[in-house]
Scaffold this motif. Structure first.
Motif, PDB file in Angstrom:
ATOM      1  N   TYR A 107      22.071  51.408  42.179  1.00  0.00           N
ATOM      2  CA  TYR A 107      20.925  51.116  43.036  1.00  0.00           C
ATOM      3  C   TYR A 107      21.370  51.430  44.455  1.00  0.00           C
ATOM      4  O   TYR A 107      22.313  50.818  44.977  1.00  0.00           O
ATOM      5  CB  TYR A 107      20.516  49.651  42.894  1.00  0.00           C
ATOM      6  CG  TYR A 107      19.417  49.212  43.835  1.00  0.00           C
ATOM      7  CD1 TYR A 107      18.194  49.874  43.853  1.00  0.00           C
ATOM      8  CD2 TYR A 107      19.621  48.139  44.698  1.00  0.00           C
ATOM      9  CE1 TYR A 107      17.195  49.471  44.719  1.00  0.00           C
ATOM     10  CE2 TYR A 107      18.617  47.718  45.562  1.00  0.00           C
ATOM     11  CZ  TYR A 107      17.403  48.391  45.573  1.00  0.00           C
ATOM     12  OH  TYR A 107      16.411  47.996  46.418  1.00  0.00           O
ATOM     13  N   GLU A 108      20.707  52.408  45.071  1.00  0.00           N
ATOM     14  CA  GLU A 108      21.164  52.920  46.346  1.00  0.00           C
ATOM     15  C   GLU A 108      20.077  52.764  47.410  1.00  0.00           C
ATOM     16  O   GLU A 108      18.935  53.172  47.208  1.00  0.00           O
ATOM     17  CB  GLU A 108      21.563  54.394  46.220  1.00  0.00           C
ATOM     18  CG  GLU A 108      22.669  54.615  45.186  1.00  0.00           C
ATOM     19  CD  GLU A 108      23.009  56.091  44.990  1.00  0.00           C
ATOM     20  OE1 GLU A 108      22.363  56.927  45.648  1.00  0.00           O
ATOM     21  OE2 GLU A 108      23.899  56.391  44.169  1.00  0.00           O
ATOM     22  N   ARG A 115      26.882  49.995  42.179  1.00  0.00           N
ATOM     23  CA  ARG A 115      27.117  50.946  41.095  1.00  0.00           C
ATOM     24  C   ARG A 115      28.014  50.289  40.048  1.00  0.00           C
ATOM     25  O   ARG A 115      29.086  49.780  40.373  1.00  0.00           O
ATOM     26  CB  ARG A 115      27.774  52.201  41.643  1.00  0.00           C
ATOM     27  CG  ARG A 115      28.012  53.279  40.599  1.00  0.00           C
ATOM     28  CD  ARG A 115      28.734  54.471  41.187  1.00  0.00           C
ATOM     29  NE  ARG A 115      27.938  55.164  42.195  1.00  0.00           N
ATOM     30  CZ  ARG A 115      28.276  55.289  43.466  1.00  0.00           C
ATOM     31  NH1 ARG A 115      29.410  54.748  43.916  1.00  0.00           N
ATOM     32  NH2 ARG A 115      27.522  55.949  44.317  1.00  0.00           N
ATOM     33  N   PHE A 116      27.567  50.290  38.799  1.00  0.00           N
ATOM     34  CA  PHE A 116      28.333  49.679  37.711  1.00  0.00           C
ATOM     35  C   PHE A 116      28.206  50.536  36.448  1.00  0.00           C
ATOM     36  O   PHE A 116      27.177  51.169  36.205  1.00  0.00           O
ATOM     37  CB  PHE A 116      27.827  48.261  37.398  1.00  0.00           C
ATOM     38  CG  PHE A 116      27.864  47.327  38.568  1.00  0.00           C
ATOM     39  CD1 PHE A 116      29.035  46.659  38.907  1.00  0.00           C
ATOM     40  CD2 PHE A 116      26.729  47.116  39.347  1.00  0.00           C
ATOM     41  CE1 PHE A 116      29.066  45.797  39.987  1.00  0.00           C
ATOM     42  CE2 PHE A 116      26.756  46.257  40.422  1.00  0.00           C
ATOM     43  CZ  PHE A 116      27.932  45.597  40.747  1.00  0.00           C
ATOM     44  N   ARG A 117      29.274  50.507  35.658  1.00  0.00           N
ATOM     45  CA  ARG A 117      29.221  51.143  34.341  1.00  0.00           C
ATOM     46  C   ARG A 117      28.660  50.124  33.347  1.00  0.00           C
ATOM     47  O   ARG A 117      29.145  48.985  33.278  1.00  0.00           O
ATOM     48  CB  ARG A 117      30.613  51.562  33.890  1.00  0.00           C
ATOM     49  CG  ARG A 117      30.657  52.296  32.550  1.00  0.00           C
ATOM     50  CD  ARG A 117      32.082  52.331  32.034  1.00  0.00           C
ATOM     51  NE  ARG A 117      32.977  52.980  32.968  1.00  0.00           N
ATOM     52  CZ  ARG A 117      33.186  54.294  33.012  1.00  0.00           C
ATOM     53  NH1 ARG A 117      32.562  55.084  32.168  1.00  0.00           N
ATOM     54  NH2 ARG A 117      34.012  54.811  33.894  1.00  0.00           N
ATOM     55  N   GLU A 118      27.678  50.503  32.568  1.00  0.00           N
ATOM     56  CA  GLU A 118      27.019  49.594  31.640  1.00  0.00           C
ATOM     57  C   GLU A 118      27.142  50.092  30.202  1.00  0.00           C
ATOM     58  O   GLU A 118      26.906  51.275  29.923  1.00  0.00           O
ATOM     59  CB  GLU A 118      25.526  49.433  31.984  1.00  0.00           C
ATOM     60  CG  GLU A 118      25.234  48.982  33.406  1.00  0.00           C
ATOM     61  CD  GLU A 118      25.725  47.577  33.701  1.00  0.00           C
ATOM     62  OE1 GLU A 118      26.148  46.878  32.769  1.00  0.00           O
ATOM     63  OE2 GLU A 118      25.671  47.176  34.879  1.00  0.00           O
ATOM     64  N   ASP A 119      27.543  49.186  29.328  1.00  0.00           N
ATOM     65  CA  ASP A 119      27.509  49.462  27.892  1.00  0.00           C
ATOM     66  C   ASP A 119      26.155  49.043  27.326  1.00  0.00           C
ATOM     67  O   ASP A 119      25.344  48.402  27.997  1.00  0.00           O
ATOM     68  CB  ASP A 119      28.626  48.698  27.182  1.00  0.00           C
ATOM     69  CG  ASP A 119      30.001  49.202  27.570  1.00  0.00           C
ATOM     70  OD1 ASP A 119      30.159  50.424  27.730  1.00  0.00           O
ATOM     71  OD2 ASP A 119      30.911  48.364  27.742  1.00  0.00           O
ATOM     72  N   ASN A 120      25.907  49.396  26.088  1.00  0.00           N
ATOM     73  CA  ASN A 120      24.695  48.985  25.365  1.00  0.00           C
ATOM     74  C   ASN A 120      23.424  49.383  26.115  1.00  0.00           C
ATOM     75  O   ASN A 120      22.495  48.594  26.283  1.00  0.00           O
ATOM     76  CB  ASN A 120      24.709  47.475  25.106  1.00  0.00           C
ATOM     77  CG  ASN A 120      25.867  47.048  24.229  1.00  0.00           C
ATOM     78  OD1 ASN A 120      26.101  47.642  23.182  1.00  0.00           O
ATOM     79  ND2 ASN A 120      26.622  46.054  24.671  1.00  0.00           N
ATOM     80  N   VAL A 121      23.425  50.630  26.585  1.00  0.00           N
ATOM     81  CA  VAL A 121      22.200  51.218  27.131  1.00  0.00           C
ATOM     82  C   VAL A 121      21.526  51.972  25.982  1.00  0.00           C
ATOM     83  O   VAL A 121      22.128  52.858  25.377  1.00  0.00           O
ATOM     84  CB  VAL A 121      22.514  52.172  28.298  1.00  0.00           C
ATOM     85  CG1 VAL A 121      21.242  52.835  28.808  1.00  0.00           C
ATOM     86  CG2 VAL A 121      23.207  51.403  29.426  1.00  0.00           C
ATOM     87  N   LYS A 160      22.313  41.532  39.060  1.00  0.00           N
ATOM     88  CA  LYS A 160      23.475  42.300  39.490  1.00  0.00           C
ATOM     89  C   LYS A 160      23.087  43.389  40.482  1.00  0.00           C
ATOM     90  O   LYS A 160      23.789  43.625  41.485  1.00  0.00           O
ATOM     91  CB  LYS A 160      24.155  42.928  38.256  1.00  0.00           C
ATOM     92  CG  LYS A 160      25.414  43.717  38.593  1.00  0.00           C
ATOM     93  CD  LYS A 160      25.901  44.548  37.426  1.00  0.00           C
ATOM     94  CE  LYS A 160      26.387  43.713  36.266  1.00  0.00           C
ATOM     95  NZ  LYS A 160      26.993  44.575  35.208  1.00  0.00           N
ATOM     96  N   TYR A 161      21.978  44.080  40.222  1.00  0.00           N
ATOM     97  CA  TYR A 161      21.604  45.204  41.065  1.00  0.00           C
ATOM     98  C   TYR A 161      20.678  44.820  42.221  1.00  0.00           C
ATOM     99  O   TYR A 161      20.765  45.395  43.309  1.00  0.00           O
ATOM    100  CB  TYR A 161      20.929  46.293  40.224  1.00  0.00           C
ATOM    101  CG  TYR A 161      21.883  46.990  39.295  1.00  0.00           C
ATOM    102  CD1 TYR A 161      22.669  48.056  39.744  1.00  0.00           C
ATOM    103  CD2 TYR A 161      22.037  46.583  37.977  1.00  0.00           C
ATOM    104  CE1 TYR A 161      23.562  48.693  38.903  1.00  0.00           C
ATOM    105  CE2 TYR A 161      22.929  47.217  37.125  1.00  0.00           C
ATOM    106  CZ  TYR A 161      23.690  48.261  37.584  1.00  0.00           C
ATOM    107  OH  TYR A 161      24.583  48.893  36.761  1.00  0.00           O
ATOM    108  N   PHE A 162      19.781  43.855  41.988  1.00  0.00           N
ATOM    109  CA  PHE A 162      18.743  43.582  42.986  1.00  0.00           C
ATOM    110  C   PHE A 162      18.832  42.193  43.609  1.00  0.00           C
ATOM    111  O   PHE A 162      18.037  41.864  44.485  1.00  0.00           O
ATOM    112  CB  PHE A 162      17.356  43.758  42.347  1.00  0.00           C
ATOM    113  CG  PHE A 162      17.189  45.076  41.652  1.00  0.00           C
ATOM    114  CD1 PHE A 162      17.246  46.266  42.367  1.00  0.00           C
ATOM    115  CD2 PHE A 162      17.014  45.133  40.272  1.00  0.00           C
ATOM    116  CE1 PHE A 162      17.097  47.486  41.720  1.00  0.00           C
ATOM    117  CE2 PHE A 162      16.868  46.345  39.623  1.00  0.00           C
ATOM    118  CZ  PHE A 162      16.917  47.539  40.345  1.00  0.00           C
TER     119      PHE A 162
END
Length: 816
Positions: A107-108, A115-121, A160-162
């Protein structure tokens, strides 16, 4: 009348406080143990039941058969299976498919970048949110995934992002994971608008979801999806009243019709509610439980409760002499058998009710510790669930009846005339039963102790077993979220920088690490010796893309030949060379590894590479599984994992340096790492949980049994007070009196050990059949279990025996 019964019951319980305390402590411990087990069992059996119409939802299991008839059962299928079944069978009301990946989300804004690496997308059919019942906190389930650029995220990701901002309508950038075919060309970066927020995946879901996008953005239709191979999880919902068994019977015909008569593949319906406890399939999205473990724990709960109820029976029958006069007097004064029955049942009810209340308090007290042990958010919610409440109520009622019927029978058969004349003797009444119940108690306890010791021995054996490679001091870094034409250059740069770090020994890039289930399954016949007919080949092979330093980093050894080397141009020339492991060499028909060197094989994509080396077998997965045949090919800059072999000294400084090097080389990919030995040992997490639970409940069972033995020893010393006094006056030593009072009980414990040992051996032998590599069942396991049982019993009995032996004989003989 009821008040009178209650008053008498309370008076009796208070008058014999020692026995009441022993009974309540034993019953409360037994009931608390059973409640903890029922909590765990209830949770394990509740997986995926929160979905609406869960009983009608099935996952499609994909079975592949090789030439030897061996079954490879996969949790994923090809994309066309779901729509094909829906079109071919009217029983199928709806289907949903999804693919699982990991991606870099960011989210920029001008002010910040998260910025994060996410599993289970997941990339799923738009109907995912209406097919399943994952709670949607924001958005419309029917339309949230309809737009190609929509994304639904969980509540945790939203925070986490917002942060505290409204997430719906915000834009997330995805790098890697799922690309974008907009405009007719593929792009590795895509932008998604948040259209919904999911509650975090329930703990009792076999599927964990972090984010969901629609197939439609990155796919140009079903033709594009077909290129993804058998990587789609497919679920069907049957129409109400449709028979899953009948549909299963039709599936072989459907396979022959769509794939030809010679097809060895198969499809099978797997009920949604059974996925978690069924044996894991290849490609499972999460960690499965164990139906065997659940069944064993239920047996343990029953054993522990039986031991507690046996305590009550033993102590109640042992007190028959004391209560005989009470019963005789009450009969003379007009009490009927029904009156006595109600009185004794009420006492049993009050004792069990008090124990139940104490047990609930004990469970509440130890709940956090127990939850940490099993790794699940358990609670006493089973007492609010109607089904489990009925089970607990039946359990309680059964305990009251079982623990009181025989004592009631012994007491209400008292002859009042004989009692009042002093002619009724109860010393021998129920003695055989009491001895039998003590033997039964300690047999159950011995079974639990020996079983727990055997489990610990097997798990320790697996963790100490030489798996053929080095797992310790290996740091694994997840590869970058996305790669481009510069990746090979960056890989060379980071390798050189890491090797110049004092705490680093070796570095390797690979698409496979130990402990990771192998993908890239080759069907039978596709890999075989050159000039060998396809029908002569058998078995399946697995592929791993590696680089030049794989064996040095992992400490793997060659059985014959050599590893890939830049000195040999053929190694890097598009798959002209391969290295195989010893199991693959045997499957290809080579008796010795050296015989395979220089031989060519038919390979996938019509290649015929030369075998240049045979790597010694190592265990890719846990010792539950037999060794797999693996073919290693030199990868084109493998990007899944970067493994770093570390020196043990100055580890914190080395880790900090590695992180800095990574962030400098791949600034757009967050640093994500783990230690290989911890990752590999996660495969045994469920087994360790089982062993810890077995050890805990075995300890509680022996405590409960010892409480009963303590009560019997107390009653025995009371009944033999005068005898002990006479023996002391005649010169008996304290040691001889302790031995006299202890030997009868120890005989019973020894008999229990003799009975339990072969039963425990059989049970352990059956459990060990689940492991391809297992330890021997040594005699000392049962010897140690027996020694523990004897020691605890001796300690328990000796407490009362020593007390009785030290008593002043004048006190017990002055009435004579």
């Amino acid at each position: 009348m009821l008040k009178n019964y209650i008053r008498i019951a309370i008076r009796n319980l208070w008058a014999h406080r020692t026995f009441t305390l022993i009974n309540v402590a034993g019953l409360a411990t037994g009931i608390a143990t059973s409640l903890l087990i029922l909590e765990y069992v209830s949770f394990e059996r509740s997986y995926d039941t929160f979905h609406q119409d869960a009983a009608d939802i099935y996952r499609i299991r994909y079975n592949q058969l090789n030439g030897e008839g061996e079954l490879a059962a996969k949790a994923t299928t090809v994309a066309s299976v779901g729509p094909g079944l829906q079109q071919a069978f009217p029983e199928v009301a709806s289907i949903v498919r999804f693919h699982r990946s990991r991606a870099l989300l960011s989210y920029e804004t001008p002010q910040l970048v998260r910025r994060f690496r996410e599993d289970n997308v997941l990339a799923a059919d738009p109907s995912f949110l209406t097919f399943f019942s994952f709670p949607l906190l924001k958005g419309n389930a029917a339309t949230a995934l309809r737009n190609p650029t929509s994304i639904v995220i969980t509540q945790t990701l939203a925070r986490k992002y917002f942060g505290h901002e409204e997430p719906v309508g915000k834009t997330l950038k995805m790098t890697g994971g799922y690309g974008d075919w907009t405009g007719g060309s593929y792009r590795d970066v895509s932008y998604y608008t948040v259209t919904g927020v999911l509650a975090d995946s329930p703990a009792n879901s076999h599927l964990t979801v972090n984010a969901i996008v629609s197939f439609t953005l990155f796919s140009r239709g079903e033709a594009e999806l077909s290129n993804w191979g058998d990587s789609f999880y497919t679920y069907v919902r049957l129409r109400p009243g449709a028979s899953a068994g009948a549909l299963d019977d039709k599936l072989p015909g459907y396979i022959r019709q769509t794939q030809g008569e010679a097809s060895q593949d198969g499809l099978q319906l797997q009920p949604l509610s059974r996925i978690h406890l069924d044996p894991p399939l290849l490609g499972e999205p999460g960690t499965n439980g164990s139906r065997l473990m659940v069944g064993i724990l239920l047996v343990v709960a029953l054993f522990t409760s039986l031991i507690a109820w046996i305590n009550y029976v033993n102590l109640a029958t042992a007190r028959a002499t004391e209560r005989a006069k009470e019963v005789g007097v009450r009969k003379v004064t007009g009490a009927s058998g029904a009156d006595l029955l109600r009185q004794f049942l009420l006492e049993a009810f009050l004792l069990n009710a008090l124990s139940m209340a104490l047990a609930v308090g004990l469970v509440s007290l130890v709940q956090p510790t127990f939850n940490e042990l099993v790794g699940q958010p358990l609670s006493l919610q089973i007492l609010t669930d109607q089904v489990w409440l009925l089970v607990c109520a039946g359990f309680f009622a059964g305990g009251v009846l079982l623990s009181s019927l025989y004592p009631i029978f012994v007491n209400i058969t008292v002859q009042p005339a004989a009692v009042l004349r002093g002619q009724w003797k109860a010393a021998g009444r129920g003695l055989s039963l009491r001895k039998g119940l003590v033997v039964f108690q300690f047999t159950l306890s011995m079974l639990l102790i020996a079983g727990a010791l055997g489990m610990y021995r097997q798990l320790t054996f697996m963790q100490r077993y030489d798996v053929g490679i080095r797992l310790d001091q290996r740091l694994v870094i997840n590869g970058p979220a996305t790669t481009d034409s510069t990746y090979q250059t960056k890989l060379n740069q980071i390798r050189a920088r890491l090797l110049n770090t004092p705490g680093v020994q070796q570095v390797t890039a690979s698409n496979l690490i130990p402990g990771k289930p192998i993908t890239g399954l080759s069907r039978a016949g596709l890999v075989r010796r050159l000039n060998q007919r396809e029908e002569e080949s058998a078995g399946r092979y697995y592929f791993s893309a590696v680089d030049y330093s794989f064996p040095q980093t992992f400490g793997a050894r060659l059985a014959a030949g050599r590893w890939f080397s830049p000195a040999f141009g053929a190694d890097a020339a598009g798959g002209q060379s391969v290295v195989i492991n010893e199991t693959a060499a045997r499957m290809l028909g080579y008796a010795r590894p050296a015989q395979a060197i220089g031989q060519r094989i038919n390979y996938r994509m019509q290649q015929t590479p030369t075998i240049v080396g045979v790597l010694r077998d190592y265990h890719q997965l846990s010792l539950r599984k037999a060794l797999d045949p693996i073919i290693f090919e030199l990868g084109d800059a493998p990007d899944a994992y970067l493994t770093v072999s570390l020196r043990p000294d100055q580890l914190p400084q080395t880790m900090a340096t590695i992180r800095q090097i990574w962030q400098k080389t791949f600034p757009d990919s967050p640093f994500s790492s783990f230690f290989l030995d911890e990752f590999f040992n996660r495969q045994y997490q469920l087994d360790w949980t089982f062993a810890h639970l077995a050890g805990l409940f075995a300890g509680l069972a022996i405590v409960v049994a010892s409480l009963g033995l303590f009560g019997l020893a107390y009653q025995t010393t009371v009944q033999r007070n005068k005898e002990i006094g006479v023996r002391k006056v005649l010169g008996a030593s304290v040691t001889s009196i302790v031995a006299l009072l202890s030997k009868d009980f120890l005989k019973l414990v020894v008999i229990a050990i003799v009975i339990a040992s072969p039963l425990a051996w059989y049970a352990l032998d059956r459990w060990l059949q689940n492991f391809a590599y297992k330890t021997d069942i040594e005699w000392w396991v049962f010897g140690l279990a027996g020694l523990l049982a004897v020691g605890i019993a001796l300690l328990t009995v000796s407490v009362q025996s020593v007390k009785a032996a030290l008593m002043n004989p004048v006190k017990s003989l002055r009435s004579e």
